[in-house]
Structure formats: structure tokens, C-alpha cells
Motif scaffolding. Structure first.
Motif, short mmCIF file in Angstrom:
data_model
loop_
_atom_site.label_atom_id
_atom_site.label_comp_id
_atom_site.label_asym_id
_atom_site.label_seq_id
_atom_site.Cartn_x
_atom_site.Cartn_y
_atom_site.Cartn_z
N PRO A 14 -46.47 -57.97 -27.77
CA PRO A 14 -46.98 -59.18 -27.08
C PRO A 14 -45.87 -60.13 -26.61
O PRO A 14 -45.97 -60.68 -25.51
N MET A 15 -44.81 -60.29 -27.39
CA MET A 15 -43.74 -61.20 -26.98
C MET A 15 -42.96 -60.65 -25.79
O MET A 15 -42.50 -61.42 -24.94
N VAL A 16 -42.83 -59.34 -25.72
CA VAL A 16 -42.15 -58.71 -24.58
C VAL A 16 -43.00 -58.91 -23.32
O VAL A 16 -42.47 -59.27 -22.26
N ILE A 17 -44.30 -58.69 -23.45
CA ILE A 17 -45.20 -58.87 -22.31
C ILE A 17 -45.17 -60.33 -21.85
O ILE A 17 -45.07 -60.61 -20.64
N ALA A 18 -45.24 -61.26 -22.80
CA ALA A 18 -45.21 -62.68 -22.45
C ALA A 18 -43.91 -63.04 -21.74
O ALA A 18 -43.92 -63.73 -20.71
N ALA A 19 -42.79 -62.56 -22.26
CA ALA A 19 -41.49 -62.85 -21.64
C ALA A 19 -41.43 -62.27 -20.23
O ALA A 19 -40.98 -62.94 -19.29
N ALA A 20 -41.87 -61.02 -20.07
CA ALA A 20 -41.84 -60.38 -18.75
C ALA A 20 -42.71 -61.13 -17.75
O ALA A 20 -42.32 -61.33 -16.60
N VAL A 21 -43.88 -61.57 -18.19
CA VAL A 21 -44.78 -62.31 -17.30
C VAL A 21 -44.16 -63.65 -16.91
O VAL A 21 -44.13 -64.02 -15.73
N ILE A 22 -43.63 -64.39 -17.88
CA ILE A 22 -43.04 -65.70 -17.59
C ILE A 22 -41.82 -65.58 -16.68
O ILE A 22 -41.70 -66.32 -15.69
N ILE A 183 -35.55 -64.63 -22.69
CA ILE A 183 -34.79 -63.40 -22.46
C ILE A 183 -34.62 -62.60 -23.74
O ILE A 183 -34.65 -61.37 -23.73
N LYS A 184 -34.46 -63.29 -24.87
CA LYS A 184 -34.22 -62.58 -26.14
C LYS A 184 -35.34 -61.62 -26.49
O LYS A 184 -35.14 -60.69 -27.26
N TRP A 185 -36.54 -61.82 -25.94
CA TRP A 185 -37.67 -60.93 -26.24
C TRP A 185 -37.70 -59.70 -25.34
O TRP A 185 -38.43 -58.76 -25.63
N LEU A 186 -36.95 -59.72 -24.26
CA LEU A 186 -36.92 -58.54 -23.38
C LEU A 186 -36.08 -57.44 -24.03
O LEU A 186 -34.98 -57.71 -24.52
N PRO A 187 -36.55 -56.22 -24.01
CA PRO A 187 -35.70 -55.11 -24.49
C PRO A 187 -34.48 -54.97 -23.56
O PRO A 187 -34.60 -55.16 -22.35
N ALA A 188 -33.35 -54.66 -24.14
CA ALA A 188 -32.13 -54.51 -23.35
C ALA A 188 -32.22 -53.29 -22.43
O ALA A 188 -31.64 -53.27 -21.35
N SER A 189 -32.95 -52.27 -22.88
CA SER A 189 -33.08 -51.06 -22.06
C SER A 189 -34.37 -50.34 -22.42
O SER A 189 -34.99 -50.64 -23.44
N ALA A 190 -34.74 -49.42 -21.57
CA ALA A 190 -35.93 -48.60 -21.84
C ALA A 190 -35.53 -47.47 -22.80
O ALA A 190 -34.39 -47.02 -22.78
N PRO A 191 -36.46 -47.04 -23.66
CA PRO A 191 -36.13 -45.92 -24.56
C PRO A 191 -35.85 -44.67 -23.75
O PRO A 191 -36.45 -44.44 -22.71
N LYS A 192 -34.92 -43.87 -24.23
CA LYS A 192 -34.53 -42.64 -23.51
C LYS A 192 -35.46 -41.50 -23.87
O LYS A 192 -35.96 -41.38 -24.92
#
Length: 192
Positions: A14-22, A183-192
Motif C-alpha cells: 500500500p505505501m508503494v502504491i500511495a507513493a507512486a500515485v502521489i 520517495i523512500k517507499w518506492l522500490p529502487a528496482s523491479a525484481p529480476k
């Protein structure tokens, strides 16, 4: 196969989704506020219709170029770093827009502002695309964009009346600054 489809991704939190939306909303805020920004540019700085069209196109050109660049870099570069770059560029360019009011310099600054906003919007959208419930999450983004559009339609005329177009540019600076905390809630990269 079914197990891999139902396994939660790092983008599903949820925090990643919220960060991405904002971050996406703020990155796109100039675009959705463009009618009021153009009106304020005309009222405050007296640009003619031809110049206003070019200034509006400048932001869109920056967003377009940033979207292409991010699409090529998103899986090679740290997403948080990209977002920091986008926010920094957008803040500097919007602040610069308060200082330079000649058409040629403002045109170039607005392209740079569009680059910053476009980076933020593209990283946010790419993060939402990594979720399992993309339709729901993009619906949340669209709802947020409509809500922010309503807020801008209501507040920008008052801001412009009180402080001119510089007030709108400062509003964008503040909005981008606030996104730094997400920004801290965004993953740095997508899983490989």
C-alpha cells in the motif's frame, strides 16, 4: 504457474502504491493545471496567444521526452534516484520560472520543468504497472488526477490574483518538495 501470478510483488504494498500515485499526480500537475497556468501567463506577463501556445507546448515537450527516456532507463537505473533527479529538476525549473519572464528564457525553462515532471510521472506509472491489480491502481491514479484538477481549478485563479503567475510556480515548487518524503517507499528496482 498460478503460484507466481498470485505472489505479491514489491510494488503491491500500500505505501508503494500511495507513493507512486502521489509522485505521478505531482509530476502531472503542470499538465492538468495548464489552462489556468496559461491564463495566468497571459494576465501577469502579457504574452500573446502564439507565445502562450508555445509555452504550453514546452511543458508537454519536456514530459514527452522524459517519458521516452524513463521508459528506456527504468529497468537499468535506480527508480528512487530517477525520482530525486526529476523532483530536483522540477523544483529548480519552476523556481527559475519565477525569475525569468522573457519569452525565450521562459520557454527553455518550461521544457526543463516538463522534463522533471515527466520523470516523476513516468516512474510513478511504471511502479503502478508492476502491481498485480493494475486496473484498480490506475483507477486510483485517475481519481487522484481528477481530484487535483478540481483543486487546481478552484485555487489557481485565487493564487494568480494574489501573487500572479509566480504564485502558481511556487505552488508547483512546494508540491514537488513534498513528494521528496514519499520517495523512500518506492522500490529502487523491479525484481529480476
Amino acid at each position: 504457474m498460478l503460484e507466481s501470478r498470485t505472489k505479491e510483488s514489491i510494488f503491491d504494498k500500500p505505501m508503494v502504491i500511495a507513493a507512486a500515485v502521489i509522485i505521478s499526480i505531482v509530476g502531472n500537475a503542470v499538465f492538468i493545471g495548464m489552462p489556468m497556468l496559461v491564463g495566468s501567463l497571459a494576465d501577469t506577463l502579457g504574452f500573446n496567444e502564439h507565445q502562450l501556445g508555445w509555452l504550453a507546448s514546452a511543458d508537454l515537450m519536456g514530459i514527452f521526452v522524459a517519458s521516452i527516456a524513463v521508459s528506456m532507463l527504468i529497468n537499468k537505473v535506480n527508480r528512487q534516484t530517477l525520482t530525486y533527479i526529476g523532483i530536483t529538476v522540477a523544483i529548480i525549473a519552476n523556481f527559475g520560472s519565477t525569475l525569468f519572464h522573457q519569452f525565450d528564457s521562459l520557454f527553455m525553462i518550461r521544457i526543463i520543468s516538463g522534463l522533471g515532471g515527466g520523470i516523476c510521472y513516468s516512474v510513478g506509472v511504471a511502479s503502478l504497472a508492476g502491481t498485480h491489480k493494475t486496473a484498480r491502481n490506475f483507477s486510483i491514479l485517475l481519481f487522484g488526477l481528477v481530484a487535483v484538477n478540481a483543486i487546481e481549478l478552484y485555487t489557481f485563479p485565487s493564487i494568480s490574483n494574489a501573487w500572479g503567475v509566480n504564485g502558481i510556480f511556487f505552488f508547483f515548487c512546494i508540491a514537488f518538495f513534498i513528494t521528496l518524503f514519499f520517495i523512500k517507499w518506492l522500490p529502487a528496482s523491479a525484481p529480476k
